[in-house]
Design a protein around this motif. Structure first.
Motif, PDB file in Angstrom:
ATOM      1  N   ARG A  58       7.830   3.286   4.966  1.00 51.73           N
ATOM      2  CA  ARG A  58       9.097   3.312   4.233  1.00 51.73           C
ATOM      3  C   ARG A  58       9.531   1.887   3.841  1.00 51.73           C
ATOM      4  O   ARG A  58       9.968   1.651   2.724  1.00 51.73           O
ATOM      5  CB  ARG A  58      10.178   3.994   5.067  1.00 51.73           C
ATOM      6  CG  ARG A  58      11.435   4.321   4.275  1.00 51.73           C
ATOM      7  CD  ARG A  58      12.483   5.087   5.078  1.00 51.73           C
ATOM      8  NE  ARG A  58      11.974   6.272   5.719  1.00 51.73           N
ATOM      9  CZ  ARG A  58      11.783   6.401   7.044  1.00 51.73           C
ATOM     10  NH1 ARG A  58      12.071   5.419   7.860  1.00 51.73           N
ATOM     11  NH2 ARG A  58      11.331   7.513   7.557  1.00 51.73           N
ATOM     12  N   LYS A  59       9.380   0.941   4.779  1.00 46.64           N
ATOM     13  CA  LYS A  59       9.747  -0.451   4.478  1.00 46.64           C
ATOM     14  C   LYS A  59       8.899  -1.015   3.349  1.00 46.64           C
ATOM     15  O   LYS A  59       9.407  -1.717   2.480  1.00 46.64           O
ATOM     16  CB  LYS A  59       9.598  -1.330   5.721  1.00 46.64           C
ATOM     17  CG  LYS A  59      10.719  -1.181   6.703  1.00 46.64           C
ATOM     18  CD  LYS A  59      10.530  -2.123   7.879  1.00 46.64           C
ATOM     19  CE  LYS A  59      11.638  -1.973   8.900  1.00 46.64           C
ATOM     20  NZ  LYS A  59      11.480  -2.867  10.046  1.00 46.64           N
ATOM     21  N   GLN A  62      10.037   0.276  -0.012  1.00 43.56           N
ATOM     22  CA  GLN A  62      11.348  -0.201  -0.458  1.00 43.56           C
ATOM     23  C   GLN A  62      11.408  -1.722  -0.627  1.00 43.56           C
ATOM     24  O   GLN A  62      12.457  -2.250  -0.984  1.00 43.56           O
ATOM     25  CB  GLN A  62      12.415   0.227   0.547  1.00 43.56           C
ATOM     26  CG  GLN A  62      12.585   1.719   0.641  1.00 43.56           C
ATOM     27  CD  GLN A  62      13.546   2.136   1.744  1.00 43.56           C
ATOM     28  OE1 GLN A  62      13.710   1.446   2.743  1.00 43.56           O
ATOM     29  NE2 GLN A  62      14.183   3.279   1.562  1.00 43.56           N
ATOM     30  N   ASN A  63      10.297  -2.412  -0.395  1.00 45.13           N
ATOM     31  CA  ASN A  63      10.303  -3.867  -0.366  1.00 45.13           C
ATOM     32  C   ASN A  63      10.121  -4.470  -1.768  1.00 45.13           C
ATOM     33  O   ASN A  63       9.051  -4.334  -2.367  1.00 45.13           O
ATOM     34  CB  ASN A  63       9.200  -4.370   0.569  1.00 45.13           C
ATOM     35  CG  ASN A  63       9.358  -5.809   0.930  1.00 45.13           C
ATOM     36  OD1 ASN A  63       9.994  -6.582   0.234  1.00 45.13           O
ATOM     37  ND2 ASN A  63       8.752  -6.196   2.035  1.00 45.13           N
ATOM     38  N   ARG A  90      21.492  -4.670   2.546  1.00 41.52           N
ATOM     39  CA  ARG A  90      20.821  -5.125   1.312  1.00 41.52           C
ATOM     40  C   ARG A  90      21.715  -5.975   0.416  1.00 41.52           C
ATOM     41  O   ARG A  90      21.231  -6.875  -0.245  1.00 41.52           O
ATOM     42  CB  ARG A  90      20.325  -3.930   0.503  1.00 41.52           C
ATOM     43  CG  ARG A  90      19.060  -3.349   1.031  1.00 41.52           C
ATOM     44  CD  ARG A  90      18.577  -2.247   0.081  1.00 41.52           C
ATOM     45  NE  ARG A  90      17.392  -1.632   0.600  1.00 41.52           N
ATOM     46  CZ  ARG A  90      16.162  -2.025   0.321  1.00 41.52           C
ATOM     47  NH1 ARG A  90      15.979  -3.032  -0.484  1.00 41.52           N
ATOM     48  NH2 ARG A  90      15.124  -1.415   0.842  1.00 41.52           N
ATOM     49  N   LYS A 113      11.417   4.892  -5.786  1.00 38.77           N
ATOM     50  CA  LYS A 113      12.831   4.853  -5.390  1.00 38.77           C
ATOM     51  C   LYS A 113      13.517   6.174  -5.756  1.00 38.77           C
ATOM     52  O   LYS A 113      14.271   6.733  -4.951  1.00 38.77           O
ATOM     53  CB  LYS A 113      13.516   3.678  -6.087  1.00 38.77           C
ATOM     54  CG  LYS A 113      14.916   3.408  -5.647  1.00 38.77           C
ATOM     55  CD  LYS A 113      15.452   2.156  -6.312  1.00 38.77           C
ATOM     56  CE  LYS A 113      16.841   1.841  -5.833  1.00 38.77           C
ATOM     57  NZ  LYS A 113      17.356   0.591  -6.409  1.00 38.77           N
ATOM     58  N   MET A 116      12.281   8.968  -3.409  1.00 37.10           N
ATOM     59  CA  MET A 116      12.885   8.835  -2.078  1.00 37.10           C
ATOM     60  C   MET A 116      14.320   9.370  -2.089  1.00 37.10           C
ATOM     61  O   MET A 116      14.738  10.054  -1.161  1.00 37.10           O
ATOM     62  CB  MET A 116      12.866   7.379  -1.612  1.00 37.10           C
ATOM     63  CG  MET A 116      11.503   6.898  -1.208  1.00 37.10           C
ATOM     64  SD  MET A 116      11.575   5.224  -0.579  1.00 37.10           S
ATOM     65  CE  MET A 116      10.711   5.462   0.960  1.00 37.10           C
TER      66      MET A 116
END
Length: 132
Positions: A58-59, A62-63, A90, A113, A116
């Motif tokens: 997940r990280k 989203q990075n 964030r 994105k 998700m």
């Protein structure tokens, strides 16, 4: 590591969950990010598992670093005496765009994105229905 990151994005967009992607990477024997850091001699402070976790996937998904952006200020030290840190929201991160070559295209990052958010919304709807 770039091909692994690209594969993670492709697998997620093909319909696999973060957990399923982690299981697949672990089964393939692909080293986790912490294993790679340990191999480079970086001190991680704590022992980590050789298995990919859904949180790690997940990280990665989203990075913004994989878009070619530099990100700083994601966490802060709780005390200068200890190694303990805490993550910052964030909106407090410092992001400088286009500082290096991107691994992932903006469209793919945006698609991930969006997916998700859709999955999060669906899970919220399901849990509300179960509670009524």
């Amino acid at each position: 590591t770039a091909p692994v990151v690209a594969e993670i994005y492709d697998l997620y967009l093909s319909g696999l969950s973060c957990k399923m992607i982690g299981e697949r990477l672990t089964a393939q024997g692909i080293p986790t990010p912490s294993e790679m850091k340990r191999a480079r001699g970086e001190d991680l402070g704590r022992r980590s598992s050789a298995a990919w976790s859904k949180g790690t996937i997940r990280k990665i998904l989203q990075n913004p670093v994989y878009l070619g952006h530099m990100v700083q200020g994601k966490e802060e030290k709780i005390s200068f005496k200890e190694k303990k840190t805490r993550e910052l929201p964030r909106n407090q991160w410092i992001v400088v765009e286009h500082t290096h070559e991107a691994i992932i295209k903006e469209e793919i990052f945006g698609d991930v994105k969006k997916r998700m958010a859709e999955r999060r919304l669906a899970r919220t709807r399901i849990s509300k229905e179960e509670n009524t």
